[in-house]
Motif scaffolding. Structure first.
Motif, PDB file in Angstrom:
ATOM      1  N   ALA A  38     -36.270 -88.914  44.173  1.00 23.87           N
ATOM      2  CA  ALA A  38     -36.837 -88.946  45.423  1.00 23.87           C
ATOM      3  C   ALA A  38     -38.193 -89.413  45.407  1.00 23.87           C
ATOM      4  N   PHE A  39     -39.245 -88.794  44.090  1.00 27.20           N
ATOM      5  CA  PHE A  39     -40.693 -89.631  44.043  1.00 27.20           C
ATOM      6  C   PHE A  39     -40.987 -90.708  43.542  1.00 27.20           C
ATOM      7  N   LYS A  69     -38.108 -88.765  50.915  1.00 28.15           N
ATOM      8  CA  LYS A  69     -37.665 -87.760  51.615  1.00 28.15           C
ATOM      9  C   LYS A  69     -36.311 -86.894  52.358  1.00 28.15           C
ATOM     10  N   GLU A  70     -36.042 -88.083  52.239  1.00 28.57           N
ATOM     11  CA  GLU A  70     -34.887 -87.395  53.658  1.00 28.57           C
ATOM     12  C   GLU A  70     -33.422 -87.581  52.695  1.00 28.57           C
ATOM     13  N   VAL A 110     -34.490 -80.229  46.698  1.00 27.76           N
ATOM     14  CA  VAL A 110     -35.605 -80.783  46.329  1.00 27.76           C
ATOM     15  C   VAL A 110     -35.865 -81.015  47.847  1.00 27.76           C
ATOM     16  N   VAL A 111     -35.171 -81.668  48.821  1.00 27.39           N
ATOM     17  CA  VAL A 111     -36.153 -82.158  50.222  1.00 27.39           C
ATOM     18  C   VAL A 111     -37.272 -80.674  50.559  1.00 27.39           C
ATOM     19  N   PRO A 156     -43.642 -85.689  40.187  1.00 26.03           N
ATOM     20  CA  PRO A 156     -42.611 -85.048  41.033  1.00 26.03           C
ATOM     21  C   PRO A 156     -42.919 -83.889  40.591  1.00 26.03           C
ATOM     22  N   ILE A 157     -41.957 -83.146  41.752  1.00 31.79           N
ATOM     23  CA  ILE A 157     -41.705 -81.530  41.742  1.00 31.79           C
ATOM     24  C   ILE A 157     -40.850 -81.500  40.339  1.00 31.79           C
ATOM     25  N   SER A 158     -41.444 -81.060  39.511  1.00 33.89           N
ATOM     26  CA  SER A 158     -39.960 -80.239  38.657  1.00 33.89           C
ATOM     27  C   SER A 158     -40.147 -78.622  39.151  1.00 33.89           C
ATOM     28  N   PHE A 159     -38.557 -78.315  38.396  1.00 28.08           N
ATOM     29  CA  PHE A 159     -38.030 -76.956  38.734  1.00 28.08           C
ATOM     30  C   PHE A 159     -37.502 -76.276  37.156  1.00 28.08           C
TER      31      PHE A 159
END
Length: 384
Positions: A37-38, A43-44, A74-75, A105-108
């Motif tokens: 996504a990044f 982002k959709e 993620v979204v 990017p966001i990481s989890f």
């Protein structure tokens, strides 16, 4: 209104192992989808799902619905980040926090919470068990424990997703419950609540909830943290994490008790509750270096949240009013001057001589502003 109910899972060692593997697989998949996504600017939800759906199933071992949940996770994370950026919670675009948030990017985390919908998770309330999807297959008959009140709320109002989380080696499900909004009554008057550090809350009635004990407790915790951090051992790191959670639970418990008592008094006397709007206080207030940790770690916002949702649940009117000069304004004559408050604890009007505890005076000013604000809130809209 929307509330969450936390229940504790009681899995066997084999079930706990399967739950842990499931969380790790889901979060690895979400981290991969986040990178896609990044890098591709997706982002959709539909566009990202088309791009990563097959990969999530083939590489990470997710079934169809868990793969969809991972994409939505993620979204939602990027939507929350966008809201924080727009509201200024991460500072200006030139700040370090802002650039760090948008630069990668966001990481989890491997054990971050994972949402499950009704296709992946079902509840058996009478048996107090759940059936949940895992990477090892569907796992049935996993026991859970909760209070009778929570169980009643689950049976009547549970709706939507439930989050699986692991905290300190223990497993929990966080279920969303959609309760009907009670009718808010017309208040006969208001209780103004002034929040602070020395006094956690002071009402316009003169009731004072001192923060002295909580302050001593937090200072003691800070000393213990410093001792553990100096050791720099794996055992010290684990104890630091446990101690942080314990301190957080203690402050949460104190705020729950304070807010419950204030809402109970308001409901019994037919009054509403008014608090100061303290949003952006860190940006507005300049502090000495030795004060920064105290202000940043104090649970101002949490106490306001507890008051808001408990008041809404009880049908008690709740307002946030302008906080400007509430501790410097005289509630009798309206004179506002910094010299009206010669020190932290005392108020004395330089014009009319009204004197009293500074926090009580601030609570009275909050109450008076709520009286004026409620007139505009309930006023009928002008006819076209």
């Amino acid at each position: 209104m929307r509330l969450v109910v936390q229940v504790k899972l009681l899995p066997t060692p084999q079930e706990a192992s399967a739950l842990e593997a499931t969380l790790r697989a889901c979060n690895r998949a979400a981290t991969y989808a986040s990178r896609v996504a990044f890098t591709q600017g997706l982002k959709e939800r539909n566009g990202l799902q088309k791009q990563v759906y097959r990969e999530l199933k083939a590489t990470f071992g997710l079934s169809a619905q868990p793969a969809v949940r991972a994409v939505k996770k993620v979204v939602d994370a990027y939507a929350a980040l966008k809201a924080k950026l727009q509201s200024g919670n991460l500072g200006r675009p030139t700040s370090r926090r802002y650039r760090k948030a948008v630069g990668s990017p966001i990481s989890f985390r491997p054990e971050a919470a994972q949402p499950f919908d009704d296709r992946c998770l079902s509840w058996q309330y009478d048996a107090r068990t759940v059936s949940i999807w895992t990477v090892d297959g569907r796992m049935r008959g996993v026991r859970f424990a909760c209070s009778a009140d929570h169980l009643k709320t689950l049976v009547q109002y549970r709706k939507g997703e439930s989050d699986l989380i692991c905290r300190g080696g223990k497993w929990y499900l966080i279920a969303t419950c959609d309760l009907p909004d009670p009718e808010v009554y017309e208040p006969v008057d208001w209780i103004g609540v002034d929040r602070g550090i020395v006094n956690l809350a002071t009402t316009s009635n003169g009731t004072n909830y001192q923060g002295r004990r909580l302050g001593r407790y937090r200072r003691w915790q800070a000393r213990k943290r410093a001792e553990l951090q100096a050791k720099q051992t794996p055992s010290a790191t684990r104890r630091l994490a446990r101690r942080a959670q314990k301190e957080k639970r203690h402050a949460n418990h104190v705020n729950h008790k304070i807010s419950k008592e204030i809402v109970s008094v308001a409901q019994r006397t037919g009054r509403g509750i008014a608090v100061e709007a303290l949003g952006g206080i860190r940006e507005r207030v300049r502090l000495r270096r030795d004060q920064r940790d105290t202000l940043s770690s104090w649970p101002f916002h949490q106490l306001g949240q507890h008051l808001a949702y408990k008041a809404k649940k009880a049908g008690v009117p709740f307002l946030e009013v302008d906080s400007a000069y509430t501790s410097q304004r005289c509630p009798r004559c309206g004179h506002t001057e910094r010299a009206n408050r010669p020190d932290r604890d005392h108020f004395r009007c330089r014009r009319c001589g009204l004197a009293g505890p500074a926090d009580h005076v601030a609570g009275v000013n909050v109450r008076d502003r709520a009286r004026s604000a409620w007139v505009f809130v309930t006023a009928p809209a002008p006819s076209p």
